[in-house]
Design an enzyme around this catalytic site. Structure first.
Site, PDB file in Angstrom:
ATOM      1  N   HIS A 288       0.676  -1.115  -0.020  1.00  0.00           N
ATOM      2  CA  HIS A 288       0.049  -0.046   0.001  1.00  0.00           C
ATOM      3  C   HIS A 288       0.772   1.321   0.136  1.00  0.00           C
ATOM      4  CE1 HIS A 288      -3.514  -2.305   1.807  1.00  0.00           C
ATOM      5  NE2 HIS A 288      -3.552  -2.359   0.508  1.00  0.00           N
TER       6      HIS A 288
ATOM      7  N   GLU B 163       1.612   3.202   2.995  1.00  0.00           N
ATOM      8  CA  GLU B 163       2.323   2.624   4.054  1.00  0.00           C
ATOM      9  C   GLU B 163       3.964   2.653   3.887  1.00  0.00           C
ATOM     10  OE1 GLU B 163       0.053  -0.896   4.652  1.00  0.00           O
ATOM     11  OE2 GLU B 163      -2.052   0.569   4.866  1.00  0.00           O
TER      12      GLU B 163
ATOM     13  N   HIS C 110       2.608  -3.564   6.715  1.00  0.00           N
ATOM     14  CA  HIS C 110       1.520  -2.576   6.486  1.00  0.00           C
ATOM     15  C   HIS C 110       1.659  -1.744   7.656  1.00  0.00           C
ATOM     16  CE1 HIS C 110      -0.602  -4.552   3.164  1.00  0.00           C
ATOM     17  NE2 HIS C 110      -0.280  -5.703   3.582  1.00  0.00           N
TER      18      HIS C 110
ATOM     19  N   GLU D 106       0.982  -5.012  11.293  1.00  0.00           N
ATOM     20  CA  GLU D 106       0.456  -3.610  10.980  1.00  0.00           C
ATOM     21  C   GLU D 106       1.252  -2.743  12.081  1.00  0.00           C
ATOM     22  OE1 GLU D 106      -1.737  -2.498   9.133  1.00  0.00           O
ATOM     23  OE2 GLU D 106      -3.043  -4.170   8.323  1.00  0.00           O
TER      24      GLU D 106
END
Length: 427
Positions: free
Chosen positions: A180, A183, A332, A393
């Site tokens: 992404h 990110e 991420h 994350e």
């Protein structure tokens, strides 16, 4: 490296300003090449015997190479030894020897050029574009020639998707980042890990309490630090207004006024969310995202017209098929959480390893939320191989996370990155 002058802006300007600051010159690292940056550049040029025109061209960048690349090139003179060169540069003998595997330290030849490793290669205080990443990979390969480098495929704009392999072990693991675009802080995370691991191997040190050379012999760590280079270049400012790719993305973003542009951009440059592209209940992901209004190219959450339609996702799919990875880590942002499961799959050892990751990082270990639980790379990997796969994350806040979080993010995640390999060492 870009030629910079008054009016230039973006990550290369940030890099240039950051190295000017390291030389003691008063300049703000704001990514805008203004009069103060020009004057600092001219001052550096005068000190380096260059024409003080305030334009950062090839000669100016060359003068800064020890700071931008983390090494210098030295020509052996009569009477030199590797020890005397190491003392001259205040560099470690072991690192110099590792950087020059073809050089006999007991039979140096006058006129011979050697690589002298100096400071850090990977910058961790600036916006991180694909161009800077590629420069860093080349520099790491020069300083640590035992690193294998290559391309895992190409992006929608035909930019390469580089990978590095560190280790010679028979067991392969794979770490990737920046699926992404916003990110992107995860890219310097993996790059800095690669640098720290390579350095530990070169000098025979430990990393996160594990002997680097033991890990190197037992496990091959493959790293793709930037899966979505086009999207990252959009978000970090490497693509500026007026650039064809920037304007095409802005046209897509106009259809989604609630998503800030370009900071809210997660997709590849064509508006396809790369982590919703894999054949793991892709139809379920399509139904969920279409119901949320993402039924066409968008800054995020558009699954594409078919699985593996985006070249970046297809590249990651083929890369996994080629290398038979034992474990997968997908980086991420954000939330300080680790997702470890897909549907009812329970890969052997996956929960135990996930608990080790959580303990080392302070992150929570959770199941993936239903609305995000299909068509991801980790999902497909678990479905295909029934082996441990994780989405990490990193950090906390709103993406893109500020680069000021980097130190904390790295400290939290070095243990995960080491344990990903260490848990795969064969008895």
């Amino acid at each position: 490296m870009e030629t910079l002058r008054i009016g230039s802006a973006g990550p290369w300007v940030e890099l240039f300003q950051s190295v000017l600051a390291k030389t003691g010159r008063a300049v703000a690292v704001d990514g805008v090449f203004g009069p103060l940056t020009r004057d600092a550049a001219a001052d550096l040029q005068r000190a380096s015997g260059l024409t003080p025109d305030g334009v950062a061209g090839a000669g100016t960048w060359r003068a800064l190479r020890p700071l931008t690349h983390g090494y210098d090139l030295y020509t052996i003179a009569p009477g030199d030894t590797l020890y005397s060169v190491a003392n001259r540069y205040s560099a470690g003998f072991a690192r110099i020897a590792a950087a020059n595997p073809g050089v006999n330290p007991y039979n140096l030849q006058v006129g011979q050029r050697i690589v002298v490793p100096l400071g850090a290669v990977v910058p961790t205080g600036i916006s991180y574009s694909s161009g800077i990443m590629r420069m860093n990979i080349d520099a790491l390969k020069t300083v640590y020639p035992f690193i294998e480098t290559g391309s895992a495929g190409s992006s929608a704009l035909c930019a390469g998707i580089p990978y590095m392999r560190i280790g010679t072990g028979p067991v392969n693991v794979f770490y990737n980042a920046s699926f992404h675009a916003n990110e992107w802080i995860t890219s310097p995370l993996l790059m800095k890990f690669a640098e720290n691991y390579a350095r530990a191997y070169a000098v025979g040190a430990d990393i996160y309490g594990y002997p680097a050379r033991e890990l190197y012999r037992g496990v091959s760590i493959y790293i793709a630090p930037m899966v979505n280079p086009d999207g990252v270049d959009l978000v970090t400012g490497a693509f500026r207004p007026g650039h064809e790719a920037y304007e095409a993305a802005r046209e897509i973003a106009l259809g989604f006024p609630g998503i800030p542009f370009p900071n809210g951009w997660k997709a590849n440059i064509e508006g396809i969310d790369l982590n919703l592209q894999f054949p793991a209940n892709w139809d379920a992901a399509r139904e969920i995202k279409f119901s949320q209004g993402f039924d066409r190219p968008a800054p995020r959450d558009y699954v594409g017209p078919a699985p593996l339609f985006a070249p970046e996702s297809e590249a990651m799919y083929k890369f996994a098929l080629k290398h038979d990875f034992r474990l997968l880590l997908c980086y991420h942002t954000q939330g300080m959480v680790i997702y470890w499961q897909y549907l009812n799959y329970m890969p052997p050892g996956a929960l135990y390893i996930g608990e080790l990751f959580a303990a080392s990082s302070g992150y929570t270990l959770e199941r993936t939320p239903y609305t995000s639980g299909f068509a991801g790379y980790k999902d497909w990997f678990i479905q295909e191989y029934n082996r441990p796969g994780y989405t990490v994350e990193a950090g906390y806040g709103v993406s893109p996370l500020p680069i000021s979080q980097f130190g904390e993010i790295y400290a939290d995640n070095e243990g995960i990155l080491v344990l990903g390999a260490a848990t795969q060492l064969e008895d």
